[in-house]
Design a protein around this motif. Structure first.
Motif, PDB file in Angstrom:
ATOM      1  N   ALA A  21       0.707  -1.148   0.269  1.00 46.29           N
ATOM      2  CA  ALA A  21       0.429   0.305   0.169  1.00 46.29           C
ATOM      3  C   ALA A  21       0.977   1.399   0.139  1.00 46.29           C
ATOM      4  O   ALA A  21       1.070   2.170  -0.077  1.00 46.29           O
ATOM      5  CB  ALA A  21      -0.726  -0.391   1.188  1.00 46.29           C
ATOM      6  N   ILE A  22       1.738   1.203   0.662  1.00 43.41           N
ATOM      7  CA  ILE A  22       3.090   2.232   0.076  1.00 43.41           C
ATOM      8  C   ILE A  22       3.948   2.137  -0.784  1.00 43.41           C
ATOM      9  O   ILE A  22       4.002   3.248  -1.273  1.00 43.41           O
ATOM     10  CB  ILE A  22       3.750   2.106   2.055  1.00 43.41           C
ATOM     11  N   SER A  23       4.446   1.226  -0.603  1.00 43.30           N
ATOM     12  CA  SER A  23       5.821   1.269  -2.178  1.00 43.30           C
ATOM     13  C   SER A  23       5.034   0.976  -3.430  1.00 43.30           C
ATOM     14  O   SER A  23       5.859   1.052  -4.468  1.00 43.30           O
ATOM     15  CB  SER A  23       5.656  -0.285  -1.849  1.00 43.30           C
ATOM     16  N   LEU A  24       4.163   0.743  -3.568  1.00 36.98           N
ATOM     17  CA  LEU A  24       3.136   1.042  -5.285  1.00 36.98           C
ATOM     18  C   LEU A  24       2.540   2.307  -5.642  1.00 36.98           C
ATOM     19  O   LEU A  24       2.352   2.042  -6.878  1.00 36.98           O
ATOM     20  CB  LEU A  24       2.092  -0.183  -5.395  1.00 36.98           C
ATOM     21  N   ARG A  25       3.272   3.580  -4.323  1.00 34.30           N
ATOM     22  CA  ARG A  25       2.971   4.601  -4.875  1.00 34.30           C
ATOM     23  C   ARG A  25       4.435   5.567  -5.424  1.00 34.30           C
ATOM     24  O   ARG A  25       4.273   5.985  -6.123  1.00 34.30           O
ATOM     25  CB  ARG A  25       2.295   5.159  -3.683  1.00 34.30           C
ATOM     26  N   THR A  26       5.102   3.899  -5.519  1.00 34.96           N
ATOM     27  CA  THR A  26       6.089   4.779  -5.835  1.00 34.96           C
ATOM     28  C   THR A  26       6.862   3.775  -7.476  1.00 34.96           C
ATOM     29  O   THR A  26       5.673   2.845  -7.820  1.00 34.96           O
ATOM     30  CB  THR A  26       7.466   4.426  -4.911  1.00 34.96           C
ATOM     31  N   ARG A  27       7.672   4.324  -8.037  1.00 40.72           N
ATOM     32  CA  ARG A  27       7.928   3.844  -9.488  1.00 40.72           C
ATOM     33  C   ARG A  27       9.066   3.717  -9.480  1.00 40.72           C
ATOM     34  O   ARG A  27      10.290   3.678  -8.875  1.00 40.72           O
ATOM     35  CB  ARG A  27       8.010   4.314 -10.866  1.00 40.72           C
ATOM     36  N   PHE A  54      11.192   1.807  -6.605  1.00 43.85           N
ATOM     37  CA  PHE A  54      10.198   0.270  -6.025  1.00 43.85           C
ATOM     38  C   PHE A  54      11.182  -0.346  -5.270  1.00 43.85           C
ATOM     39  O   PHE A  54      10.548  -0.632  -3.927  1.00 43.85           O
ATOM     40  CB  PHE A  54       9.130   0.291  -7.174  1.00 43.85           C
ATOM     41  N   GLU A  91      -5.216   3.146 -16.947  1.00 42.42           N
ATOM     42  CA  GLU A  91      -6.201   4.834 -16.039  1.00 42.42           C
ATOM     43  C   GLU A  91      -7.022   4.938 -17.031  1.00 42.42           C
ATOM     44  O   GLU A  91      -7.963   5.651 -16.610  1.00 42.42           O
ATOM     45  CB  GLU A  91      -4.863   5.446 -15.666  1.00 42.42           C
ATOM     46  N   PHE A 141      -3.417   0.791  -9.226  1.00 41.31           N
ATOM     47  CA  PHE A 141      -2.509   0.170  -8.149  1.00 41.31           C
ATOM     48  C   PHE A 141      -3.875  -0.618  -7.190  1.00 41.31           C
ATOM     49  O   PHE A 141      -3.743  -1.192  -6.932  1.00 41.31           O
ATOM     50  CB  PHE A 141      -3.092   2.159  -7.490  1.00 41.31           C
ATOM     51  N   ARG A 142      -5.250  -1.078  -7.342  1.00 38.10           N
ATOM     52  CA  ARG A 142      -6.168  -1.791  -7.114  1.00 38.10           C
ATOM     53  C   ARG A 142      -5.480  -3.034  -7.554  1.00 38.10           C
ATOM     54  O   ARG A 142      -5.286  -4.219  -6.173  1.00 38.10           O
ATOM     55  CB  ARG A 142      -7.547  -2.082  -7.196  1.00 38.10           C
ATOM     56  N   LEU A 198      -1.331  -3.944  -6.054  1.00 37.86           N
ATOM     57  CA  LEU A 198      -1.862  -3.796  -4.771  1.00 37.86           C
ATOM     58  C   LEU A 198      -2.601  -5.623  -4.001  1.00 37.86           C
ATOM     59  O   LEU A 198      -2.064  -6.280  -3.369  1.00 37.86           O
ATOM     60  CB  LEU A 198      -2.415  -3.350  -4.296  1.00 37.86           C
TER      61      LEU A 198
END
Lengths: 251, 321
Positions: free
Chosen positions: B101-107, B111, B196, B203-204, B207
């Protein structure tokens, strides 16, 4: 039902000291093809990104069908009928034409949290994908891998992907980019045919296409709209001539 | 890969312990169980790394969390596998959910680094768990119990349980990657921006895939702890994550059997070089066993240069989808 489908009020976006979108207000009516023109770097693509939801504006509001969507994520806007295409082709190159379009159909046909049944057996998705392929002129190429298509075919698939989301409003970012004259004519025909069902905000450099298709034209210069009007009004608008059109209109 | 080949390999895998028992070489059955457990761990990593395109450098955290959960259950007197192993999956899955949930906001490289950082945090956490052995590790007095008259203390029984779990997991993943969910995560790997733009909350899906892979990694960890009757923080060290990545790359990124082939290939090579003196090699280079990692490096280099789809890609006619 008439009235504005899309309303933008006082939209503002800065990148550091650069003003990319400067107090933009704009409306697209139901059933309208509204062209957005302007010189390179005027902020057209930035504006499209904010309307489609991939870029958050600093200030201002975006209303779609009367509802405020300024804070909605992109996928929610797409589900609501607001889809975009890209100036730089953005397709799934390893997937076939049918698989590309079926993905967009799948996004609006029930949940994709299905882990067991093979998607290839969902004939309803494929049938609809093939129908859209035929609509954008790729009926003969449904099984081709997208990355192997010719440039103009990839551009058609690009628009097809946006169309496959079943939009009420299409944001087309230079659909004719890099197309030859014949291919451009075909794209103009396609957009013309869409106007029955779909409203269009069209960013395009091909002035022939813009003046043939558009009901109204807005001119964006340095992030700000300097004029909005019918093609005839824009053609004779002195400010537009000075800022941008000049040569192309007199030619 | 061709069905007949897969079936043939499966028959060999089933016959293997019986052959070893008749040759009185049960040691090799224990070794094979370890290979198959790593095959499961690498296969679970391949789900995120290969199919999902998420370069996770922290998969050992999920394997380790599963190993510790299963071990603690035994130490605390709840040895039933039916309880401990699903719990190990749940703990690892939830841990992956939180880290993802935190890591997948980065690329990209961010990441990779953030998954590595989280995994190292969990590593140091296990070192500080004095109640469960700290850096000494935890010795298990028994293996888990499964009932049905099966005794996991028997190495051949244990092998068959591991094999059955691996086959089930691979079948599950083979269904998943061809289902709606699988097509979505592979399309996100190809072009997340466009996903998107056609209406997917990318993201979902990422995750969900990350958590599922974490849970399967946790199951592999539970099996590994039982196999060794021992667990220590070393199982969570970043070099373990790296080893799993090497297995996936060697075997085939995004190939269904890539994790299995890579795990058996890498561990087999290590075993061969470390424990079996190769006469002709020793004759030309007496110290070769001290430099066995060099051979692993060369094998990896050869795969990256000449078989970018891994060893599995050499067998697969369709190539990567």
């Amino acid at each position: 039902m008439t009235g504005p489908l899309l309303e933008i009020e006082g939209l503002q976006k800065h990148f550091g000291g650069v003003v990319a979108t400067d107090q933009v207000s704009l409306g697209v009516m139901r059933g309208e093809i509204h062209a957005l023109i302007g010189p390179n770097g005027a902020g057209k693509t930035t504006l499209i990104a904010q309307i489609s939801g991939s870029l958050a504006p600093d200030a201002g509001r975006i209303l779609f069908g009367g509802a405020d969507i300024t804070r909605q994520p992109q996928h929610t806007r797409v589900a609501g009928g607001l889809a975009r295409s890209y100036q730089i082709t953005s397709i799934f190159k390893r997937f076939s034409v049918t698989q590309n379009l079926a993905l967009a159909v799948q996004a609006r046909s029930g949940t994709s949290f299905r882990f067991w049944q093979p998607v290839a057996r969902e004939t309803a998705l494929e049938d609809e994908a093939r129908a859209i392929a035929a609509q954008v002129g790729l009926g003969e190429r449904v099984d081709a891998i997208a990355g192997s298509l010719a440039h103009a075919e990839q551009r058609s698939l690009e628009v097809g992907l946006a169309l496959a989301t079943n939009p009420k409003l299409l944001l087309l970012d230079e659909p004719m980019a890099g197309m030859g004259p014949d291919e451009s004519q075909r794209m103009i025909g396609l957009i013309q045919a869409l106007r029955e069902k779909v409203s269009v905000l069209l960013v395009e450099h091909d002035m022939d296409a813009v003046f043939r298709l558009a009901d109204r034209i807005s001119v964006l210069v340095n992030g700000a709209i300097i004029a909005t009007g019918t093609p005839d009004e824009i053609r004779v608008n002195p400010e537009v001539k000075r800022a941008y059109l000049g040569d192309e209109v007199s030619a | 890969m061709n069905r007949a080949l897969v079936f043939g390999v499966l028959v060999l895998a089933v016959a293997f312990p019986l052959a070893m028992r008749s040759l009185d070489q049960v040691y090799y059955v224990t070794m094979a169980s370890r290979f198959l457990i790593y095959a499961l761990a690498a296969t679970s990593l391949n789900l995120v790394l290969g199919y999902g395109g998420m370069i996770s450098f922290g998969h050992a955290a999920f394997v380790g969390a599963g190993a510790y959960t299963a071990s603690v259950m035994i130490v605390e007197g709840l040895p039933s596998a039916w309880l401990a192993w699903p719990l190990a999956m749940a703990v690892s899955g939830l841990l992956a959910l939180a880290i993802g949930a935190i890591s997948l906001r980065t690329r990209g490289v961010y990441f990779i680094m953030i998954t590595l950082a989280f995994a190292q945090m969990i590593y140091y956490l296990t070192i500080s768990m004095k109640a469960y052995g700290g850096d000494e590790g935890l010795t298990l007095t028994q293996r888990a119990t499964v009932g049905f008259g099966l005794d996991l203390k028997d190495d051949i029984t244990f092998y068959y349980v591991v094999l059955a779990i691996l086959v089930a997991a691979v079948y599950l993943i083979s269904r998943l990657v061809d289902a709606r969910f699988g097509r979505v995560i592979q399309a996100i790997r190809e072009n997340e921006t466009r996903m998107e733009a056609i209406g997917y909350p990318a993201f979902r899906y990422k995750l969900a895939a990350f958590a599922l892979a974490g849970a399967l990694g946790g199951l592999a960890g539970a099996l590994l702890a039982n196999q060794n009757s021992y667990v220590n923080p070393g199982i969570l060290h970043w070099t373990e994550s790296g080893k799993l990545m090497i297995m996936v790359i060697l075997g085939g990124v995004g190939q269904l059997y890539g994790g299995i082939i890579g795990a058996i290939g890498l561990l087999g090579l290590e075993e061969l070089l470390a424990n079996h003196k190769i006469g002709w090699l020793a004759a030309i280079y007496p110290n070769y066993q001290q430099h066995s990692l060099l051979a692993v490096g060369l094998a990896l280099l050869a795969v990256v240069l000449y078989a970018p789809q891994g060893i599995a890609g050499l067998f697969s006619r369709r190539g990567r989808k």
